[in-house]
Write a protein that holds these residues in place. Structure first.
Motif, PDB file in Angstrom:
ATOM      1  N   ALA A 262      38.826  32.653  39.820  1.00 42.74           N
ATOM      2  CA  ALA A 262      39.801  32.175  38.996  1.00 42.74           C
ATOM      3  C   ALA A 262      40.047  30.609  39.140  1.00 42.74           C
ATOM      4  O   ALA A 262      40.658  29.941  38.385  1.00 42.74           O
ATOM      5  CB  ALA A 262      41.390  32.672  39.195  1.00 42.74           C
TER       6      ALA A 262
ATOM      7  N   PRO B 157      45.684  35.871  46.313  1.00 41.28           N
ATOM      8  CA  PRO B 157      44.463  36.588  45.892  1.00 41.28           C
ATOM      9  C   PRO B 157      43.575  36.758  46.699  1.00 41.28           C
ATOM     10  O   PRO B 157      42.490  37.876  46.503  1.00 41.28           O
ATOM     11  CB  PRO B 157      44.325  35.609  44.550  1.00 41.28           C
ATOM     12  CG  PRO B 157      45.369  34.784  44.285  1.00 41.28           C
ATOM     13  CD  PRO B 157      46.190  34.858  45.610  1.00 41.28           C
TER      14      PRO B 157
ATOM     15  N   ALA C 195      46.359  31.452  39.229  1.00 42.20           N
ATOM     16  CA  ALA C 195      45.576  30.586  40.292  1.00 42.20           C
ATOM     17  C   ALA C 195      45.351  29.259  39.673  1.00 42.20           C
ATOM     18  O   ALA C 195      45.347  28.232  40.412  1.00 42.20           O
ATOM     19  CB  ALA C 195      44.317  31.181  40.564  1.00 42.20           C
TER      20      ALA C 195
ATOM     21  N   TRP D 187      46.117  36.645  36.840  1.00 43.83           N
ATOM     22  CA  TRP D 187      45.434  36.239  38.104  1.00 43.83           C
ATOM     23  C   TRP D 187      44.824  34.610  37.761  1.00 43.83           C
ATOM     24  O   TRP D 187      45.153  33.701  38.438  1.00 43.83           O
ATOM     25  CB  TRP D 187      44.444  37.031  38.860  1.00 43.83           C
ATOM     26  CG  TRP D 187      43.688  36.339  39.881  1.00 43.83           C
ATOM     27  CD1 TRP D 187      44.067  35.241  40.653  1.00 43.83           C
ATOM     28  CD2 TRP D 187      42.468  36.723  40.438  1.00 43.83           C
ATOM     29  NE1 TRP D 187      43.150  35.153  41.542  1.00 43.83           N
ATOM     30  CE2 TRP D 187      42.236  35.865  41.526  1.00 43.83           C
ATOM     31  CE3 TRP D 187      41.397  37.727  40.161  1.00 43.83           C
ATOM     32  CZ2 TRP D 187      41.026  36.135  42.291  1.00 43.83           C
ATOM     33  CZ3 TRP D 187      40.253  37.900  40.519  1.00 43.83           C
ATOM     34  CH2 TRP D 187      40.022  36.921  41.796  1.00 43.83           C
TER      35      TRP D 187
ATOM     36  N   THR E 215      48.124  30.658  45.768  1.00 39.81           N
ATOM     37  CA  THR E 215      46.593  30.684  46.045  1.00 39.81           C
ATOM     38  C   THR E 215      45.898  31.458  46.660  1.00 39.81           C
ATOM     39  O   THR E 215      44.662  32.059  46.709  1.00 39.81           O
ATOM     40  CB  THR E 215      46.164  29.177  46.204  1.00 39.81           C
ATOM     41  OG1 THR E 215      46.716  28.227  45.032  1.00 39.81           O
ATOM     42  CG2 THR E 215      44.678  28.823  46.195  1.00 39.81           C
TER      43      THR E 215
ATOM     44  N   LEU F  75      45.758  42.298  34.368  1.00 47.02           N
ATOM     45  CA  LEU F  75      45.694  41.482  35.728  1.00 47.02           C
ATOM     46  C   LEU F  75      44.762  40.426  36.035  1.00 47.02           C
ATOM     47  O   LEU F  75      45.121  39.401  36.493  1.00 47.02           O
ATOM     48  CB  LEU F  75      45.216  42.633  36.970  1.00 47.02           C
ATOM     49  CG  LEU F  75      46.362  43.750  36.849  1.00 47.02           C
ATOM     50  CD1 LEU F  75      46.079  44.990  37.879  1.00 47.02           C
ATOM     51  CD2 LEU F  75      47.938  43.147  37.548  1.00 47.02           C
TER      52      LEU F  75
END
Length: 461
Positions: A85, A235, A281, A277, A232, A273
């Motif tokens: 990401a 994930p 991010a 994400w 951050t 998702l």
């Protein structure tokens, strides 16, 4: 000599020198009222935040591509997936931030071709030449782009379609829906970067919205840095707990669900998702990256495009000499990771940028496009007007004010003073607060616009 005095300004009178043949030098509005800001002056200072973001995103992409063969080492597969990401989604957001939704005129089309399409074609030919030298095989990337150059092809489509997408009421929401639906179409895949053009479009539109300001920018700026740091890190922890459950092919979003081994009921949640994400991010990284100048990073950030375009050529050479088979220990893998960070800095350095500029930032306007017509070189249109002696025809440039109702190009019309002697030959010393009738705003001094402009005094010394 003609002098323009503005009562609202505390600056002294500015003199407009008369050039050759008795003509006044025409200045743009910005350079006229703010000397030093027009043509020939220093460039507008770059925002350090976006240079820092460019360098981070391009470095993450390079590291992700370089450690792909090293997934068998502990932690490298996790790092390869967890940093997804912060790479391409962040680059797409930055590209949208500096894109415009203005109509695709000839000037914008030339800029788009010169800035995106020509580098894409040039590096595609460089990859073809490299493959021919290394493998003695001539392969042109026509239908399927180079695996790392699909971003340029998608960027070309994004910028060309942005004026039309901006006319929609909810472009970001519709782009998310399109990114989910395109996974159901088996005919849409990597060819011409069709799938990734649709699936990564939300990141591009989000960056464009942030550049436009509004609630998108305010919402991002209100995120505390502590929350952004948690967003951050989470994930990374989640990918570490899931392990091999997450397939990197799901994040590439370049194929339909069925080709990734996902059913409809699985593919849609996974795609949503992944988009959430990437957006979260990227926004969190924007909040964490320093907004001021950072030594060494800010200077190299303007070369992020060079990092992205040049590193695939180096990696193909390493694959050809079977370099990665020699990395058989974790210590060597870590050393190679450090070498990747150094390589990113080298590729963004001024010497490399100087050598690669003809391919990355070509100046091919004079070779591919016609030179735009200079309005100053076209003969002026002559129209009768009340200025001067009876029957005199006053030359007027196309696009200027109506000569029958405006004696000169004043601040209300075009905020410049051009060809004053021809426009108002009857001006005499002592005439102050010259009142002229304008095409749409009545006489100067009438209304709020006229009151603000009535302070301008024009006189001849």
């Amino acid at each position: 000599m003609l002098t323009v005095r503005d009562r609202r300004s505390e600056a002294p009178d500015r003199e407009i020198p008369i050039g050759r043949e008795g003509r006044h030098r025409v200045r743009s509005p910005k350079s006229f009222f703010f000397p030093g800001a027009g043509r020939g002056s220093a460039r507008k200072p770059r925002d350090p935040l976006w240079d820092n973001v460019r360098y981070v995103a391009a470095t993450v992409v390079l590291v992700g591509h370089a450690i792909t063969p090293l997934k068998d080492f502990a932690g490298f597969a996790w790092l390869h997936t967890a940093t997804w990401a912060l790479g391409v989604p962040l680059l797409a957001l930055v590209s949208g931030r500096f894109s415009t939704a203005d109509p695709l005129t000839g000037r914008h089309a030339r800029q788009l071709v010169q800035a995106v399409f020509i580098p894409y074609a040039a590096f595609s030919l460089l990859h073809t030449l490299q493959i021919w030298i290394l493998r003695d095989t001539l392969h042109f990337f026509v239908v399927n782009p180079v695996p790392t150059l699909w971003f340029l092809l998608s960027l070309l489509f994004w910028r060309a379609a942005l004026p039309y997408l901006a006319a929609l009421r909810f472009p970001f929401t519709l782009s998310v829906v399109a990114a989910v639906v395109v996974g159901l179409v088996e005919e849409v895949g990597f060819s011409y970067s069709a799938s990734q053009t649709v699936t990564f479009l939300p990141f591009f539109l989000l960056g464009w919205r942030i550049g436009q300001g509004g609630w998108h920018l305010r919402a991002m700026e209100r995120i505390p840095r502590s929350v952004a740091a948690v967003g951050t890190v989470v994930p990374f922890v989640g990918i570490g707990l899931l392990g091999d459950t997450v397939d990197r092919a799901w994040l590439a979003m370049s194929r339909p669900y069925i080709r990734d081994g996902l059913e409809f009921t699985q593919g849609v949640p996974v795609r949503l998702l992944a988009l959430a994400w990437g957006v979260g991010a990227a926004v969190c990284m924007l909040r964490l990256v320093p907004r001021g100048r950072v030594p060494f990073i800010t200077h190299l950030g303007s070369g992020g495009f060079y990092i992205y375009l040049i590193h695939p050529l180096i990696l193909r050479q390493l694959y050809h000499v079977d370099f990665f088979s020699r990395i058989d220990t974790t210590a060597k893998a870590l050393l190679f990771l450090v070498a990747c960070l150094v390589a990113a800095a080298v590729l963004a350095s001024p010497p490399v940028r100087f050598l690669a500029r003809p391919f990355v930032q070509p100046r091919a306007s004079s070779l591919l496009f016609r030179r735009p017509t200079d309005p100053a070189a076209t003969p002026p249109a002559e129209r009768p007007g009340p200025v001067g002696a009876p029957g005199r025809r006053t030359p007027v440039r196309s696009g200027g004010p109506d000569p029958g109702r405006c004696r000169y190009e004043c601040r209300i019309c075009q905020r410049t003073v051009s060809r004053f002697a021809d426009r108002a030959p009857g001006l005499r010393p002592g005439r102050r607060d010259l009142r002229v009738r304008h095409p749409r705003r009545g006489r100067q001094g009438e209304g709020p616009e006229g009151r603000r402009a009535s302070g301008d005094r024009l006189r001849r010394r």
